[in-house]
Motif scaffolding. Structure first.
Motif: not given
Ligand code: ADP
Ligand code: MG
Length: 463
Positions: A149, A152-156, A158-159, A186, A255, A257
């Protein structure tokens, strides 16, 4: 004391009295302050001047001044007062006279310096540590899902992501899998993988080379920061904790990760300051447990296939039953088997396996150390009876034996939770165990006899 280094003009020549006092301070404190900190900070200080009850010391590094003022000023003043009278005040000033000026940085030289430090500590991601190669099981699926997670969704959501578990359960593998995933998907993003120990060493080096800006550039100019094995941060080094805190804060606010691993949950890291802990609490915390039998079997099958090694089912089962806590040891067993099989030009079978692995540690549950064994061994060593150890007596030697028993239980029976260890000792609160553990650790730091005693107890229990 002022909190910022003052850039006022101080008399150029250090006079004799200042030098004498400083020498005494230097000698006394070198005995009290651990060598690695002492040399970093105190070798960058000089005596300047003694005027009207003020001792001026100087350094040309404002980081050094900052930390000395924070950590050591009272110790310095204590010695200075013993030498020169109650009213003495110590002032530390930034020395920017010509002779102490850092060399002028020509264009390009800063980059070069930076590149040097970077290559010397840069740790590459192991390309084999990917999500594809990570075998999922009940013990690790949450951690794996959280890691995917985050990747796939950096800094969205789980940070920071904090992953904890004992040695060899796959923490480093998952962290690097995040890095490899980002690298693949990326490639323009910057990934920094750093074991806490490396961070610490780099920081020491940066301070002694007065090159803090390169350290900051390196750790703050990243999109994904993977910080492995945080338990190795030195608990006595405030400035390291501080640097970590500022680094995390900086990344978080920008922002980026952050992923951290440790061998225990953040609230049990006695070495971490509250504000670092609360930073972690605000993210996601997941654990990895040692894999169960089926997962171990699946891991072995996959690894054997990757190694192009034919291992019969009964051998796989034998290995899964025997090595229970660390995936690393499962791998080591396969490597050993391949070696012996090639050497003897004989396919792997159960008989060869048992013989080849006879020296490897036995980890099967039947061999696991029990609380009763610990109690028996400690009671014999310390001449305290077992019921007393489990009881509530506050007598000093009994309490000591109890702390040691809890310490051993925590370190030698990884499958037991803190709560169940506490219960086995008739205590309702799991923090009792943590308290005992910390107590013994602290004592071991100071007392070599105790450390040896604990090592002997450990060996006696293990073998
Ligand atoms: P830790 O960092 O927790 O001490 P590692 O990540 O270094 O553990 O794992 C030790 C070894 O075991 C590595 O080679 C890793 O690839 C392997 N490993 C651990 N867990 C798994 C898993 N679930 N699937 C496949 N390999 C694993
Ligand atoms: Mg690791």
């Amino acid at each position: 004391m002022q909190s910022e280094p003052v850039r006022e003009s101080v008399p150029e020549e250090s006079d004799v009295k200042a030098t004498v006092i400083w020498q005494n301070i230097y000698e006394k404190l070198s005995q009290n302050i651990p060598e690695q900190f002492f040399s970093v900070f105190f070798n960058h200080l000089k005596a300047k001047k003694y005027v009207e009850n003020q001792l001026f010391l100087s350094s040309d590094d404002d980081q050094v001044i900052h930390h000395i003022k924070k950590r050591y000023i009272s110790q310095i003043e204590e010695v200075a007062r013993a030498e020169a009278g109650e009213n003495v005040q110590v002032e530390i000033v930034l020395d920017d006279t010509q002779e102490n000026k850092k060399p002028i940085d020509f264009p390009g030289s800063a980059e070069k310096k930076k590149a040097d430090t970077e290559t010397s500590h840069q740790i590459l991601l192991n390309p084999k540590y990917t999500f594809d190669r990570f075998i999922k099981g009940p013990s690790n699926e949450h951690a794996m899902a959280a890691a995917m997670g985050a990747a796939q969704n950096l800094n969205e959501f789980h940070n920071p992501l904090y992953i904890y578990g004992s040695v060899g359960v796959g923490k480093t593998h998952l962290m690097m899998a995040i890095g490899n995933f980002v690298l693949q998907n990326s490639p323009w993003l910057k990934i920094q993988y750093t074991p806490a120990e490396t961070f610490q060493n780099t920081l020491f080096e940066a301070i002694s080379k007065k090159n803090m800006s390169s350290l900051k550039a390196r750790y703050r100019n990243v999109d994904v920061f993977l910080f492995d094995d945080i338990q190795f941060i030195n608990e006595r080094a405030d400035f390291i904790q501080e640097e970590i805190f500022h680094t995390f804060n900086f990344l978080y606010q920008n922002k980026k990760q952050i992923v951290i691993s440790g061998d225990r949950p953040p609230q049990q890291l006695s070495t971490l300051h509250d504000r670092l802990q609360s930073r972690f609490q605000s993210g996601l915390i997941v654990d990895i447990k040692p894999p169960n039998f089926e997962t171990r079997l699946a891991i072995l099958k996959t690894k054997a296939r990757e190694m192009q090694l034919h291992v019969p089912q009964n051998v796989l089962e034998y290995l899964s039953a025997r090595f229970t806590t660390q995936v690393r040891i499962l791998e080591a067993a396969l490597i050993k088997l391949r070696f012996v099989s090639e050497l003897e030009k004989h396919p792997i079978d159960l008989q060869m396996t048992k013989l080849a692995l006879r020296d490897m540690p036995n980890e099967s549950p039947g061999q696991q150390i029990s609380i009763d064994e610990i109690l028996r061994t400690v009671s014999q060593t310390f001449h305290v009876n077992e019921a007393e150890i489990k009881g509530n007596s506050r007598t000093e030697n009994i309490v000591h034996a109890r702390h040691i028993s809890m310490f051993l239980a925590k370190s030698l029976i990884p499958s037991m939770s803190l709560a169940s260890i506490a219960r086995a000792f008739g205590k309702s609160d799991h923090t009792t165990v943590l308290h005992a553990e910390k107590k013994i650790r602290d004592l071991m730091d100071m007392d070599d006899t105790l450390r040896v005693q604990i090592e002997e107890l450990t060996n006696e229990l293990k073998f």
